[in-house]
Enzyme design. Structure first.
Site, PDB file in Angstrom:
ATOM      1  N   GLN A 102      -5.027   3.734  18.465  1.00 26.78           N
ATOM      2  CA  GLN A 102      -6.066   3.530  17.455  1.00 26.78           C
ATOM      3  C   GLN A 102      -6.968   2.383  17.866  1.00 26.78           C
ATOM      4  O   GLN A 102      -6.437   1.323  18.206  1.00 26.78           O
ATOM      5  CB  GLN A 102      -5.418   3.253  16.099  1.00 26.78           C
ATOM      6  N   ARG A 124       3.423   7.476  11.367  1.00 24.26           N
ATOM      7  CA  ARG A 124       2.759   6.977  12.567  1.00 24.26           C
ATOM      8  C   ARG A 124       2.502   8.164  13.488  1.00 24.26           C
ATOM      9  O   ARG A 124       3.325   9.085  13.565  1.00 24.26           O
ATOM     10  CB  ARG A 124       3.621   5.937  13.307  1.00 24.26           C
ATOM     11  N   ASN A 184       0.813  -1.219   0.000  1.00 22.06           N
ATOM     12  CA  ASN A 184       0.000   0.000   0.000  1.00 22.06           C
ATOM     13  C   ASN A 184       0.845   1.267   0.000  1.00 22.06           C
ATOM     14  O   ASN A 184       0.346   2.341   0.320  1.00 22.06           O
ATOM     15  CB  ASN A 184      -1.000  -0.019   1.167  1.00 22.06           C
ATOM     16  N   HIS A 226      -7.374   6.218  10.180  1.00 19.84           N
ATOM     17  CA  HIS A 226      -6.272   5.561   9.472  1.00 19.84           C
ATOM     18  C   HIS A 226      -6.818   4.785   8.268  1.00 19.84           C
ATOM     19  O   HIS A 226      -7.392   3.708   8.433  1.00 19.84           O
ATOM     20  CB  HIS A 226      -5.575   4.618  10.453  1.00 19.84           C
TER      21      HIS A 226
HETATM   22  P1  NAD Z   1      10.158   1.854   3.447  1.00 21.49           P
HETATM   23  O1  NAD Z   1      10.883   0.904   4.329  1.00 21.49           O
HETATM   24  O2  NAD Z   1      10.242   1.655   1.984  1.00 21.49           O
HETATM   25  O3  NAD Z   1      10.632   3.345   3.737  1.00 21.49           O
HETATM   26  C1  NAD Z   1      10.957   3.855   4.988  1.00 21.49           C
HETATM   27  C2  NAD Z   1      12.109   4.848   4.829  1.00 21.49           C
HETATM   28  O4  NAD Z   1      12.287   5.559   6.050  1.00 21.49           O
HETATM   29  C3  NAD Z   1      13.423   4.155   4.512  1.00 21.49           C
HETATM   30  O5  NAD Z   1      13.945   4.698   3.322  1.00 21.49           O
HETATM   31  C4  NAD Z   1      14.315   4.501   5.711  1.00 21.49           C
HETATM   32  O6  NAD Z   1      15.651   4.752   5.331  1.00 21.49           O
HETATM   33  C5  NAD Z   1      13.671   5.776   6.216  1.00 21.49           C
HETATM   34  N1  NAD Z   1      14.009   6.025   7.623  1.00 21.49           N
HETATM   35  C6  NAD Z   1      14.205   5.133   8.634  1.00 21.49           C
HETATM   36  N2  NAD Z   1      14.523   5.777   9.753  1.00 21.49           N
HETATM   37  C7  NAD Z   1      14.517   7.097   9.474  1.00 21.49           C
HETATM   38  C8  NAD Z   1      14.785   8.265  10.233  1.00 21.49           C
HETATM   39  N3  NAD Z   1      15.129   8.185  11.530  1.00 21.49           N
HETATM   40  N4  NAD Z   1      14.687   9.460   9.636  1.00 21.49           N
HETATM   41  C9  NAD Z   1      14.360   9.559   8.332  1.00 21.49           C
HETATM   42  N5  NAD Z   1      14.107   8.478   7.552  1.00 21.49           N
HETATM   43  C10 NAD Z   1      14.190   7.266   8.121  1.00 21.49           C
HETATM   44  O7  NAD Z   1       8.645   1.825   3.923  1.00 21.49           O
HETATM   45  P2  NAD Z   1       7.359   2.519   3.277  1.00 21.49           P
HETATM   46  O8  NAD Z   1       6.595   1.533   2.491  1.00 21.49           O
HETATM   47  O9  NAD Z   1       7.788   3.787   2.605  1.00 21.49           O
HETATM   48  O10 NAD Z   1       6.532   2.820   4.616  1.00 21.49           O
HETATM   49  C11 NAD Z   1       7.087   3.683   5.607  1.00 21.49           C
HETATM   50  C12 NAD Z   1       6.189   3.789   6.816  1.00 21.49           C
HETATM   51  O11 NAD Z   1       4.959   4.391   6.453  1.00 21.49           O
HETATM   52  C13 NAD Z   1       5.792   2.462   7.464  1.00 21.49           C
HETATM   53  O12 NAD Z   1       6.782   1.974   8.325  1.00 21.49           O
HETATM   54  C14 NAD Z   1       4.538   2.849   8.199  1.00 21.49           C
HETATM   55  O13 NAD Z   1       4.843   3.362   9.482  1.00 21.49           O
HETATM   56  C15 NAD Z   1       3.937   3.951   7.335  1.00 21.49           C
HETATM   57  N6  NAD Z   1       2.778   3.489   6.549  1.00 21.49           N
HETATM   58  C16 NAD Z   1       1.559   4.072   6.791  1.00 21.49           C
HETATM   59  C17 NAD Z   1       0.425   3.657   6.086  1.00 21.49           C
HETATM   60  C18 NAD Z   1      -0.914   4.335   6.283  1.00 21.49           C
HETATM   61  O14 NAD Z   1      -1.940   3.771   5.876  1.00 21.49           O
HETATM   62  N7  NAD Z   1      -0.963   5.504   6.874  1.00 21.49           N
HETATM   63  C19 NAD Z   1       0.528   2.611   5.160  1.00 21.49           C
HETATM   64  C20 NAD Z   1       1.790   2.073   4.903  1.00 21.49           C
HETATM   65  C21 NAD Z   1       2.898   2.515   5.629  1.00 21.49           C
END
Ligand code: NAD
Length: 398
Positions: free
Chosen positions: A314, A285, A147, A333
């Protein structure tokens, strides 16, 4: 007998299934990085159906019953008398979606003596105490990429909604009014603004690609600098230090995972260094920002707007201050659980279960923790320290 316990959000208030407004969803076979969407042996649902609520049951009922697996599905997850708490001690597998998280605290994991696998139907496994999962040798897996684009699309919409003052303007016509001066008193163009992306992973990259045509200046912060050709293509400037980046941006889009490093990243001090009237979009988050610092900054005008779909806990309590703060564009969410996204992550949950039940390895990109340590995508996204509770997993001291 193997027992799978799924904690899913409640059915629509008007009953299940809802009246679908479209007959199908586009068929996507590959993600932008070339990896394939989930590849289970088969699926028992029609893509586009509501799968994330209790009656949808992630489309897994027929399959699990055919394998002789006991499949318990509930939305009742809070408190010691909840179905979740009662069923957990005998569950081999827990499935949960971040939208309606079954918080797996260290204490609950301690009680879950049979638990071998925690599946996140979606992305983001912070609702599981990863340290405790490692200590108990529990595999944690999620449906990586399922997603990410869904969330990126929403974040672009949310950013535009804030900058263009869409929601207050919409409220004016809903309430029978036509005061254009009121509608535009806080409306701007995004063109020429500097937008900072925090976490340029799967979601962040998709946001960057989608924002580029708006002629904004794009800057980013994350753990590792992107390749030079990618930076050049999108005109990106890398800020290794988030404190330096937030000083220069008009808006921030936050999509890093939640762990100790990102917990309360946006507090009073960091927000005070931003330009007056800056915007924050956070679908990462809820706990990556300090709840009350956001409210204070919106009330004082230090922030021009805040939009997000992630809260803590949540479901959010009825008196959560984000429901009533000014200049908000909040939703429950939902950005990662569109009917389009559900088809992918339900198929991914099925793929993970097939591998688990047949003793086959789970795709490495789906792994967050395995064999007592972070693994696969989890090793790149999270950090855990022995003895430290993970934020987001429902621990009282969060
Ligand atoms: P991903 O693993 O592809 O990307 C996460 C990125 O964050 C990575 O590139 C990582 O290097 C970076 N990162 C890690 N620690 C960091 C920091 N301290 N400062 C800055 N960047 C940092 O994952 P994604 O698919 O892009 O998803 C990321 C997050 O989004 C998930 O972990 C989840 O919490 C959230 N998410 C939310 C929803 C929603 O419905 N709202 C859905 C999917 C994911």
């Amino acid at each position: 007998m193997t027992k799978v316990l799924a904690v899913l959000y409640p059915d629509p208030v008007d009953g299940f299934p809802p009246k679908y407004v479209r007959d199908d969803v586009p068929k996507i076979t590959k993600y932008p990085d070339g990896s394939t969407v989930p590849t289970p042996e088969s699926i028992d649902f029609k893509p586009g159906e509501l799968l994330g609520s209790v009656s949808g049951a992630l489309g897994l009922k027929k399959y699990l019953e055919s394998k002789g697996v006991e499949y318990v599905v509930t939305s009742d997850k809070e408190g010691p008398d909840s179905v979740f708490e009662k069923e957990l001690p005998t569950a081999d597998v827990v499935i949960s979606q971040p939208f309606w998280p079954a918080y797996l605290t260290a204490e609950r994991i301690e009680k879950a003596k049979n638990l071998k696998l925690a599946i996140t139907a979606g992305i983001g496994s912070d609702h599981v105490d990863l340290n405790a999962a490692n200590e108990h040798n529990i595999t944690v897996a999620e449906v990586t990429y399922s997603n990410s684009v869904s969330v990126a699309e929403a974040e672009v919409m949310q950013l535009l909604a804030l900058v263009r003052n869409f929601i207050p303007a919409h409220d004016i016509i809903r309430n029978g009014g036509w005061n254009i001066a009121d509608a535009v008193a806080q409306a701007y163009d995004i063109e020429g603004m500097t937008v900072g992306i925090i976490g340029a992973g799967r979601i962040g990259r998709a946001v960057i690609e989608r924002l580029k045509p708006f002629d904004v200046k794009l800057v980013y912060n994350q753990r590792h600098q992107l390749p030079a050709d990618v930076e050049k293509k999108f005109g990106l400037t890398y800020y290794p230090d988030v404190h330096e980046m937030v000083k220069v941006v008009d808006a921030v889009v936050l999509n890093a995972p939640l762990y100790a490093n990102t917990y309360h990243m946006f507090d009073d001090d960091l927000i005070a260094t931003m330009k007056r009237g800056a915007y924050i979009v956070n679908n990462g988050r809820g706990e990556e920002v300090d709840r009350d610092a956001i409210v204070r900054a919106l009330n004082s005008g230090q922030l021009g707007g805040y939009s997000g779909d992630v809260w803590y806990p949540q479901p959010a309590p009825e008196d959560h201050p984000w429901r009533t703060m000014p200049h908000e564009a909040m939703t429950p969410h939902m950005s990662g659980t569109t009917l389009s996204a559900q088809a992918r992550y339900a198929a991914g949950a099925r793929e993970i279960l097939e591998d688990f039940l047949e003793n086959k390895p789970i795709r490495p990109e789906y792994l967050i923790a395995e064999g007592g340590s972070l693994a696969g995508t989890g090793a790149k996204s999270y950090e855990v320290k022995k003895g430290q509770k993970s934020p987001g997993s429902g621990n009282e001291d969060n």
